[in-house]
Each structure stands twice: as C-alpha cells, then as structure tokens.
Design a protein around this motif. Structure first.
Motif, mmCIF file in Angstrom:
data_model
loop_
_atom_site.group_PDB
_atom_site.id
_atom_site.type_symbol
_atom_site.label_atom_id
_atom_site.label_comp_id
_atom_site.label_asym_id
_atom_site.label_seq_id
_atom_site.Cartn_x
_atom_site.Cartn_y
_atom_site.Cartn_z
ATOM 1 N N ALA A 23 34.086 68.079 30.813
ATOM 2 C CA ALA A 23 34.742 69.337 31.178
ATOM 3 C C ALA A 23 34.819 70.274 29.976
ATOM 4 O O ALA A 23 34.958 69.839 28.841
ATOM 5 C CB ALA A 23 36.139 69.073 31.706
ATOM 6 N N ARG A 24 34.733 71.562 30.250
ATOM 7 C CA ARG A 24 34.956 72.558 29.208
ATOM 8 C C ARG A 24 36.437 72.899 29.196
ATOM 9 O O ARG A 24 37.019 73.208 30.234
ATOM 10 C CB ARG A 24 34.132 73.818 29.473
ATOM 11 C CG ARG A 24 34.238 74.848 28.345
ATOM 12 C CD ARG A 24 33.292 76.002 28.541
ATOM 13 N NE ARG A 24 33.660 76.816 29.703
ATOM 14 C CZ ARG A 24 33.037 77.930 30.067
ATOM 15 N NH1 ARG A 24 31.993 78.345 29.374
ATOM 16 N NH2 ARG A 24 33.435 78.605 31.127
ATOM 17 N N ILE A 25 37.049 72.833 28.034
ATOM 18 C CA ILE A 25 38.479 73.113 27.944
ATOM 19 C C ILE A 25 38.698 74.632 27.941
ATOM 20 O O ILE A 25 37.743 75.392 27.748
ATOM 21 C CB ILE A 25 39.111 72.460 26.693
ATOM 22 C CG1 ILE A 25 38.689 73.196 25.416
ATOM 23 C CG2 ILE A 25 38.736 70.981 26.605
ATOM 24 C CD1 ILE A 25 39.461 72.761 24.188
ATOM 25 N N PRO A 26 39.928 75.096 28.145
ATOM 26 C CA PRO A 26 40.193 76.538 28.094
ATOM 27 C C PRO A 26 39.753 77.142 26.765
ATOM 28 O O PRO A 26 39.717 76.465 25.733
ATOM 29 C CB PRO A 26 41.715 76.619 28.260
ATOM 30 C CG PRO A 26 42.069 75.387 29.038
ATOM 31 C CD PRO A 26 41.138 74.329 28.537
ATOM 32 N N THR A 27 39.418 78.421 26.800
ATOM 33 C CA THR A 27 38.988 79.111 25.583
ATOM 34 C C THR A 27 40.148 79.239 24.601
ATOM 35 O O THR A 27 41.318 79.041 24.956
ATOM 36 C CB THR A 27 38.465 80.511 25.911
ATOM 37 O OG1 THR A 27 39.554 81.290 26.447
ATOM 38 C CG2 THR A 27 37.328 80.444 26.921
ATOM 39 N N GLU A 28 39.817 79.588 23.374
ATOM 40 C CA GLU A 28 40.844 79.737 22.347
ATOM 41 C C GLU A 28 41.915 80.763 22.747
ATOM 42 O O GLU A 28 43.124 80.466 22.638
ATOM 43 C CB GLU A 28 40.191 80.125 21.015
ATOM 44 C CG GLU A 28 41.131 80.091 19.832
ATOM 45 C CD GLU A 28 40.399 80.347 18.535
ATOM 46 O OE1 GLU A 28 40.462 81.511 18.058
ATOM 47 O OE2 GLU A 28 39.759 79.413 18.011
ATOM 48 N N PRO A 29 41.532 81.958 23.237
ATOM 49 C CA PRO A 29 42.579 82.905 23.675
ATOM 50 C C PRO A 29 43.434 82.352 24.821
ATOM 51 O O PRO A 29 44.643 82.596 24.868
ATOM 52 C CB PRO A 29 41.767 84.122 24.120
ATOM 53 C CG PRO A 29 40.480 84.032 23.365
ATOM 54 C CD PRO A 29 40.201 82.568 23.282
ATOM 55 N N GLU A 30 42.800 81.607 25.730
ATOM 56 C CA GLU A 30 43.555 81.027 26.838
ATOM 57 C C GLU A 30 44.555 79.993 26.342
ATOM 58 O O GLU A 30 45.695 79.924 26.819
ATOM 59 C CB GLU A 30 42.593 80.398 27.854
ATOM 60 C CG GLU A 30 41.789 81.420 28.649
ATOM 61 C CD GLU A 30 40.690 80.782 29.479
ATOM 62 O OE1 GLU A 30 40.274 81.413 30.457
ATOM 63 O OE2 GLU A 30 40.246 79.660 29.147
ATOM 64 N N ARG A 50 30.670 73.865 20.917
ATOM 65 C CA ARG A 50 29.300 74.362 21.081
ATOM 66 C C ARG A 50 29.312 75.881 20.993
ATOM 67 O O ARG A 50 29.813 76.556 21.875
ATOM 68 C CB ARG A 50 28.723 73.902 22.426
ATOM 69 C CG ARG A 50 28.752 72.387 22.597
ATOM 70 C CD ARG A 50 28.332 71.952 23.980
ATOM 71 N NE ARG A 50 28.603 70.524 24.184
ATOM 72 C CZ ARG A 50 28.480 69.899 25.340
ATOM 73 N NH1 ARG A 50 28.080 70.566 26.424
ATOM 74 N NH2 ARG A 50 28.747 68.601 25.447
ATOM 75 N N GLN A 51 28.745 76.379 19.927
ATOM 76 C CA GLN A 51 28.745 77.818 19.700
ATOM 77 C C GLN A 51 28.077 78.552 20.856
ATOM 78 O O GLN A 51 26.976 78.206 21.267
ATOM 79 C CB GLN A 51 28.016 78.139 18.384
ATOM 80 C CG GLN A 51 28.705 77.603 17.138
ATOM 81 C CD GLN A 51 30.106 78.174 16.963
ATOM 82 O OE1 GLN A 51 30.356 79.330 17.266
ATOM 83 N NE2 GLN A 51 31.024 77.346 16.452
ATOM 84 N N GLY A 52 28.766 79.565 21.362
ATOM 85 C CA GLY A 52 28.214 80.361 22.442
ATOM 86 C C GLY A 52 28.393 79.766 23.817
ATOM 87 O O GLY A 52 28.067 80.414 24.823
ATOM 88 N N SER A 53 28.920 78.551 23.897
ATOM 89 C CA SER A 53 29.082 77.887 25.191
ATOM 90 C C SER A 53 30.527 77.519 25.478
ATOM 91 O O SER A 53 31.011 77.658 26.602
ATOM 92 C CB SER A 53 28.207 76.630 25.252
ATOM 93 O OG SER A 53 28.397 75.924 26.451
ATOM 94 N N GLY A 54 31.217 77.010 24.460
ATOM 95 C CA GLY A 54 32.597 76.584 24.653
ATOM 96 C C GLY A 54 32.851 75.245 23.998
ATOM 97 O O GLY A 54 32.011 74.730 23.246
#
Length: 234
Positions: free
Chosen positions: A32-39, A67-71
C-alpha cells in the motif's frame, strides 16, 4: 569525554510509533502507498520535518520504501521482516525452498499434534479461498491466498517463535511465489493442498510434514533431490 546517547525528539518517536502501528495492524498493508507528507502533517497535526524524519526512520528500518515521484510504500510489517526482505531478496530460489521446507514441515507436524477446532475451520476456509482464487485466474489473489494458507498452518503449530519467524518471511515468500506463478495461472500446474489439511485434521504428523516439505520444491519444478516435476504454486 565519554560518549553519551543522543537525545531523540519525543514527538518524532510518537509519530514513528503511530505510523508503525498503522503498518503492523494491517491498516496499511504491504504494497500500500501511505498518505503523502502533507496529508500526514494534517492528520497528525505535527510539523513537516517531524513527519519526514519519522518516515525516513521507518524506511531505514525496512518498513517503508520512499520512491521519488511515486510515493512511499509499505514493504514489510516489522523491522525484522524488512531486514530479511533486503537480505534474502536475491537469494538462490532453491535455498529459499530449502528454508521453507524445513520451517513448514516442522510447523505442519506440530499443527497435526496441536490444532484446535478453530484452527481447522480457518484452514478449511483458507483452502477454499485458495481454490477460488485459482479458479478465478487472478495470479495476485492466488499468491495472497496461498501465503495465507501456509501462514495458517504455521499458526496452528502454536509455537510463537516459529509463527513470528515465518510471518517475518511472509513477503519474501510471496515475492518468490509471484515469480513462480507468473502473471497467468496455468491450469496444468495446479498444486492441491487438500492432503496437507486432511493430514493435520486426522493428527498424522508424519504425513503432514511430508506434504509440507515437498511443496516448496514443487514450486521450483523439481523434487527435493532436484528431479523435474510439473506442478507449481506452493
């Protein structure tokens, strides 16, 4: 001047603990991709630098992959799992098969001796799910169902150390199975696990151990002596 342990921010530690809990609880599963840094900043109510440090710490420990550009993605459910995944990802497939065979045959023998009615219900349900996934032709669902069934057999051993060790190997086993199964399921390569579950049900430790010991080598397309086989999906 004597060395002293550097002080770490209590706030960063708290964020690390919260993020780790999301992973270990299954709220953020492997892949799973975790929430973004701002989120995360908004969700946790902390500064961006605090979030960034916590995420980097978990990436360093092997739980996350940035992963740069992906999350940022979950790649392991514990620090030990992350270490094992990095250390053994490039190991010889036969060596992984030998490790699986050793662990799973021991677990199956113990499961035949110690399984409860609840264990048997779980094994039956997961065996059915594995068969459904195979019939549906979805390779990723099949891999997940197969790994879950093997984990349930180990869980039925009621050996806490063995259970934790196998769980930490889980994603490595899943990666190995993905490579074996491929993107399309071959009907001729189906490997039935019903005999293993029945051996556990009737308390036949020798039969259960023998069945479990052979599956990893069948995934390689060979038996324990290296002779060719045709079935796959262990």
């Amino acid at each position: 001047m004597p060395l002293t342990s550097p002080r770490r921010s209590a706030l960063v530690d708290q964020v690390i603990a919260q993020l780790r809990n999301q992973i270990t609880s299954g709220e953020w599963p492997v892949g799973a991709r975790i929430p973004t840094e701002p989120e995360l900043v908004e969700l946790l109510g902390v500064a961006r630098n605090t979030v960034r440090e916590a995420v980097r710490a978990l990436a360093h420990n092997g739980l996350l992959d940035i992963r740069q550009g992906s999350g940022t993605y979950v790649i392991a459910t514990s620090e030990l799992a992350g270490v094992m995944h990095r250390r053994f990802a490039g190991a010889e497939p036969r060596h992984i098969a030998e490790l699986r065979s050793t662990l799973e045959s021991s677990a199956a023998r113990l499961a035949a001796e110690r399984r409860t009615e609840r264990d048997l219900l779980q094994l039956d349900a997961l065996l059915a799910r594995r068969e459904e996934a195979w019939a549906g032709g979805d390779a990723e669902l099949f891999v997940a169902a197969d790994v879950s069934l093997h984990m349930a057999v180990v869980t039925a051993s009621h050996n806490d150390v063995l259970i934790e060790l196998y769980a930490d190997l889980g994603e490595l086993v899943a990666d190995w199975l993905r490579a074996d199964v491929g993107t399309e399921l071959d009907p001729a390569a189906h490997l039935d696990h019903a005999r293993l579950i029945e051996a556990i049900r009737r308390g036949d430790g020798d039969a259960a151990a023998s069945e479990a010991a052979g599956y990893p080598f069948t995934c390689l397309g060979e038996n324990a002596e290296g002779n060719p086989l045709t079935a796959a999906g262990g």
